[in-house]
Scaffold this motif. Sequence first.
Motif, short mmCIF file in Angstrom:
data_model
loop_
_atom_site.label_atom_id
_atom_site.label_comp_id
_atom_site.label_asym_id
_atom_site.label_seq_id
_atom_site.Cartn_x
_atom_site.Cartn_y
_atom_site.Cartn_z
N UNK A 139 0.85 -1.19 0.00
CA UNK A 139 0.00 0.00 0.00
C UNK A 139 0.89 1.23 0.00
N UNK A 140 0.53 2.23 -0.81
CA UNK A 140 1.27 3.49 -0.87
C UNK A 140 0.29 4.65 -0.78
N UNK A 141 0.69 5.71 -0.09
CA UNK A 141 -0.15 6.89 0.10
C UNK A 141 0.65 8.15 -0.19
N UNK A 142 0.00 9.09 -0.86
CA UNK A 142 0.54 10.44 -1.04
C UNK A 142 -0.44 11.39 -0.36
N UNK A 143 0.08 12.27 0.51
CA UNK A 143 -0.81 13.09 1.31
C UNK A 143 -0.29 14.52 1.47
N UNK A 144 -1.22 15.46 1.41
CA UNK A 144 -0.95 16.86 1.78
C UNK A 144 -1.70 17.11 3.08
N UNK A 145 -0.97 17.43 4.14
CA UNK A 145 -1.55 17.58 5.47
C UNK A 145 -1.59 19.05 5.88
N UNK A 146 -2.62 19.37 6.63
CA UNK A 146 -2.74 20.70 7.26
C UNK A 146 -2.76 21.84 6.25
N UNK A 147 -3.61 21.71 5.26
CA UNK A 147 -3.86 22.79 4.31
C UNK A 147 -4.93 23.69 4.93
N UNK A 148 -4.58 24.92 5.22
CA UNK A 148 -5.56 25.79 5.85
C UNK A 148 -4.95 27.05 6.37
N UNK A 149 -5.65 27.71 7.28
CA UNK A 149 -5.18 28.99 7.80
C UNK A 149 -5.83 29.27 9.14
N UNK A 150 -5.22 30.20 9.88
CA UNK A 150 -5.81 30.68 11.12
C UNK A 150 -6.99 31.60 10.81
#
Length: 356
Positions: free
Chosen positions: A195-206
Motif C-alpha cells: 500500500x502506498x499513500x501520497x498526502x498533503x496535510x494541514x492545508x488551511x489557515x488561522x
Amino acid sequence: MNNGESRIKNGLARIVCVSLILHFSFFTFNSSQAQIAGLNTLTVLDMSNAGRTAGLGMDYLPLYGTDLSIGIDNPSLIRREMAGTGMLSYVSLFGSGGRGLLSYGYNSKNLGTFVFSFHFNNYGRFTEYDEEENEIGRFSASDYALSIGWGIWLDSSFSVGVNFKPILSQYAEYTAFAAAFDVAGSYTNSNRRFTATLMARNIGAQIMTFDGSSESLPFELSAALSYKLVGAPFRFFFAATELQKWNLRYEDPFNPTTIVDPFTGETTTESWFEGTLDNLLRHTLVGVEINIGRPLFVRVGYSYRQNAEVRGVDAFNLSGFSFGVGLRTKRLEFSYAHRDYHLSQAPNYLTLSYRF
C-alpha cells in the motif's frame, strides 16, 4: 447502489481528486509556502494519538485494514468495515499534561463511511510571573480539535479521502482558531501486501490568531508505503516526509559542520556527500510490525531527524526510536507505544478500540 447515490459519491470523489491535483501542484512549485517544525503555529495538528501509529514511528499508516486508527490519520484508506468501531486513546505528555482521542466510524447509506474524531491536548497548569519575576497566578494551556474524515474507493486498488480539522487553542488569556484539511490518495495492490499513500496535510489557515499576527499552519507534503513479506510475519513501513522543503538542517553548536583546530588553525569541513546524506535521512521514517502470534504484534520505528536534532554531544541515544505492542481479537484491539522524542522523557500511548 442506485443512480442517485452513485452520482453523489462520484461527485464527491471528483472533488477530492481535483483537490489532490491542485494542492500537490501548488505546494510543489511554490516552495516559499513550505514550513518546518518551529516555524509555524498549532503544531498539535501534526500529532498522532494512536498507539499503533506511534509504535511504528509514523505520522499516518499506509495500510489496507479495518483498524480505525488507520482511517483517523489517513482518510484515503477509510473502509466500510471501520463503521461501528469506537476508539479511545490517551497519551501521557511531559509533566502533568495529557493528550486524548475519542473516535467513531460511521457509515452513511448515501455518502459512504466517515470517521469522526475529537482530539484534546491538556498541557497542564503553569505559574505566571510579571516582568519583575513576581508570581501573579496560575494559568492552563489546551488544544481542542475535531476531525471529520471521509474516503471513497474509486476501484479495487485506488482510493482518495479528505479530513476536515477545525482546531481551538486556549493558552492563558490567548485564543486561536484555525481550520485545516488533509487530502490523500492511496494505491493498494490486489493481494493487499503493498500500500502506498501520497498526502498533503494541514492545508488551511488561522481564522482567529493569538495576538493579531497570522502564522502558517504546519503544512506537509509526504509519501508513505508498507509491504508485507510473503510467508513471513514482517510488515515494513517507510515514509518520505517534508517533501515540500529539501533543507531540514540547521547549524548545531554541539555538532558543527565546520571545525577549526585551536592549535593548528586547520579547518575541517563536512563533505558534500555527508551533508546530502544527512539531509536525505532527515526526510525518512522507518518502521516494522512483527506478528509473533495470531493476536499479538510487536512494533518498532525510527526517525533519524528526531535523533539528529537532540543528539547533543553523545554519539548515540534512543531519541527518535519508538516501540510498541498490540493485541487484536475479533472485536477488541489494544495498542501500547513508547516514543522517545528527546533525552529526558518520552510519552506513553494507550489505545483501545472496540467493534460494536
